[in-house]
Design a protein around this motif. Structure first.
Motif, PDB file in Angstrom:
ATOM      1  N   PHE A 401      54.862 -21.792  -5.685  1.00  0.00           N
ATOM      2  CA  PHE A 401      54.342 -21.160  -4.483  1.00  0.00           C
ATOM      3  C   PHE A 401      53.149 -20.269  -4.811  1.00  0.00           C
ATOM      4  N   GLU A 403      51.177 -16.735  -3.891  1.00  0.00           N
ATOM      5  CA  GLU A 403      51.572 -15.420  -3.386  1.00  0.00           C
ATOM      6  C   GLU A 403      50.528 -14.370  -3.721  1.00  0.00           C
ATOM      7  N   SER A 412      52.385 -15.475   1.290  1.00  0.00           N
ATOM      8  CA  SER A 412      53.208 -16.278   0.398  1.00  0.00           C
ATOM      9  C   SER A 412      53.586 -17.576   1.086  1.00  0.00           C
ATOM     10  N   ILE A 413      53.471 -18.681   0.362  1.00  0.00           N
ATOM     11  CA  ILE A 413      53.889 -19.984   0.873  1.00  0.00           C
ATOM     12  C   ILE A 413      54.263 -20.854  -0.317  1.00  0.00           C
ATOM     13  N   TRP A 424      61.116 -25.245   2.401  1.00  0.00           N
ATOM     14  CA  TRP A 424      59.770 -24.683   2.486  1.00  0.00           C
ATOM     15  C   TRP A 424      59.900 -23.263   3.009  1.00  0.00           C
ATOM     16  N   GLY A 426      57.645 -19.425   3.862  1.00  0.00           N
ATOM     17  CA  GLY A 426      56.355 -18.746   3.967  1.00  0.00           C
ATOM     18  C   GLY A 426      56.514 -17.394   4.625  1.00  0.00           C
TER      19      GLY A 426
END
Length: 513
Positions: A401, A403, A412-413, A424, A426
């Protein structure tokens, strides 16, 4: 002659020590720079200017901008400006009542402290299958005013007509009704169907409460003004009790001796010379039947490079769930603890433990950077999930991810792969400007995941929290300012085809008198 020259040179200017925190934030100071400023202004003059000259980049530009806007000066030792405000006068600031110090500045105005009338509106909808209509929709309308320190409100919550008054006379005050109280508690006697996103210092619309009555006084204890007195709130306890609230309302509590029930509140920041900076938030209800509440702390060590977040909470039907989240009220109590430690938010780990009835879940994780830049980091995370009670199951998750974290700003994802599916996740939190915050958090679960996901969430009472969820999909959006707030939550369960939608809108408008 030298003394006269220096005095004339600095006349009309003010010292860095006299700059309020509100002015620092208005210029654009980050919380870290605010803390450094407050620490350095207490240092000797030479040390202060050495620090000022050592600043670079954005921090140096902000300090220079503040210096010009506030017309600052740091007079040599043994020089003091003559006060132009009598010492016996008092002013009301953002954090309570304090004595005026000699100064020449014009105090920063708080719109909530000016004489005004106000109009408040609120609407809430929780669209859940099989939930009775009277529990799905709630609306509120409030009208009131603030004049010379006195507050009043008249409101309609659903079909109930309510009032609130806060009357002061010298050092005594009386608070009665369903809106005002001299303590900043969120849990205390709260209205289970309503909450206020406008609940901040001096706001005309603090947390809606059930019928409560306070009578107390404000006197100087330990050299600072402290509120204390007696109260009666049937929604909290069948017996009357006593309360107190410290200067700046950082600490407060209530106690009902007849039922031996109490509630405490903490919201404070500590800066220890050798042990870093710490932000502490906590609220609890202590009862012989059941104890509930939360604790959250954020600690920064070694020039803010080492960060530690700790949160512990116990939620139960006693609290009617979290009315600001749109989640269904819990059927049984849950106790959860979470800790995250990191170096510059790029290298670290997490641990979590949860007990909910017969169901026990725990886990730990570690993360490290793959790519680290000033524009954010690409991280790898390894996490272990353990569940006992339903499935007796263990699984691991491996995530990649992006961030970027700084103070309360988060981007963040990422995606995590587990043995039986993927998730998933985020999150975005953006302080747009002083008093304005935009937040977005989301999670999507795929496959047949048997353990619940760790969902980083923002709750009303604390800045940060972590929940466990088995929802297939959750999307939360929140915008908060002094005068408008919107809170939307959408989620889906794997076992139910009907989604859950929660919407809360609040509006506040002031009319100057």
């Amino acid at each position: 002659m030298w003394f006269i020259f220096v005095q004339s040179l600095f006349a009309g200017e003010k010292s860095p020590k006299d700059v309020p925190v509100a002015s620092l934030l208005r210029v654009g100071f980050s919380p870290k720079l605010v803390a450094l400023w407050q620490q350095k202004v207490k240092s000797p003059r030479t040390e202060f200017f050495q620090w000022k000259r050592s600043l670079k980049g954005k921090d140096a530009a902000l300090v220079s901008k503040l210096w010009k806007l506030e017309n600052l000066s740091y007079p040599p030792p043994n020089w003091e400006p003559k006060p132009n405000i009598p010492h016996d006068k008092k002013k009301i600031g953002n954090h309570g009542i304090t004595e005026n110090k000699p100064q020449t500045e014009i105090p920063t105005k708080d719109p909530f402290l000016e004489d005004h009338l106000f109009l408040g509106l609120g609407y809430q909808n929780l669209d859940v299958q099989y939930l009775p209509r009277e529990e799905k929709n709630h609306s509120a309308f409030a009208f009131g005013g603030f004049q010379k320190g006195q507050r009043f409100s008249f409101e309609k919550r659903d079909d109930d007509f309510l009032y609130g008054i806060h009357f002061k006379y010298n050092s005594f005050h009386i608070t009665s009704g369903n809106r005002y109280k001299p303590i900043p508690h969120f849990y205390f006697a709260k209205d289970p169907n309503f909450y206020s996103q406008m609940d901040r210092p001096n706001s005309p619309l603090p947390q809606p409460i059930q019928s409560s009555h306070f009578f107390g006084t404000q006197n100087s204890l330990f050299g600072k003004p402290t509120d204390y007195g007696v109260y009666f709130a049937p929604g909290f306890s069948s017996y009357p009790g006593i309360y107190f609230s410290s200067p700046n309302k950082s600490y407060s509590g209530v106690w009902s001796p007849g039922e031996n029930k109490s509630s405490f509140f903490v919201n404070d920041s500590l800066q220890l010379q050798q042990f870093g900076k710490h932000r502490i938030q906590s609220e609890s209800i202590l009862n012989r039947k059941e104890t509930v509440g939360f604790y959250y702390s954020k600690s920064e060590f070694v020039d803010s490079n080492i960060l530690v977040d700790v949160t512990v909470y116990r939620d139960s039907p006693l609290l009617y769930g979290n009315v600001s989240s749109g989640d269904i009220r819990p059927e049984i109590p849950q106790t959860l603890g979470y800790m995250r430690g990191s170096y510059q938010n790029i290298l670290g780990g997490e641990v979590l433990s949860s007990q909910e009835g017969h169901r026990y879940e725990s886990g730990g994780s570690g993360f490290l950077p793959i790519i680290a830049t000033q524009f954010g980091n690409v991280l790898f995370r390894y996490r272990q999930y353990n569940e006992v009670g339903n499935y007796q199951y263990q699984e691991t998750g491996r995530a990649i991810f992006y961030e970027w974290r700084k103070d309360r700003t988060v981007y963040s994802i990422g995606m995590e792969r587990r043995e039986l599916g993927n998730q998933w996740e985020g999150k975005i939190a953006i302080p747009l400007q002083i008093g304005h915050l935009l937040e977005l958090s989301a999670i999507f679960r795929e496959g047949n995941l048997k353990t619940r996901s760790w969902f980083e969430n923002w709750t009303y009472a604390s800045d940060f929290n972590v929940n466990l969820t088995d929802r297939e999909e959750i999307i939360k959006i929140k915008y908060v300012s002094q005068f408008v707030s919107l809170n939307v939550s959408y989620s889906e369960k794997k076992t139910s085809p009907a989604p859950i939608l929660f919407i809360n809108f609040q509006f506040l408008h002031l009319f100057d008198l």
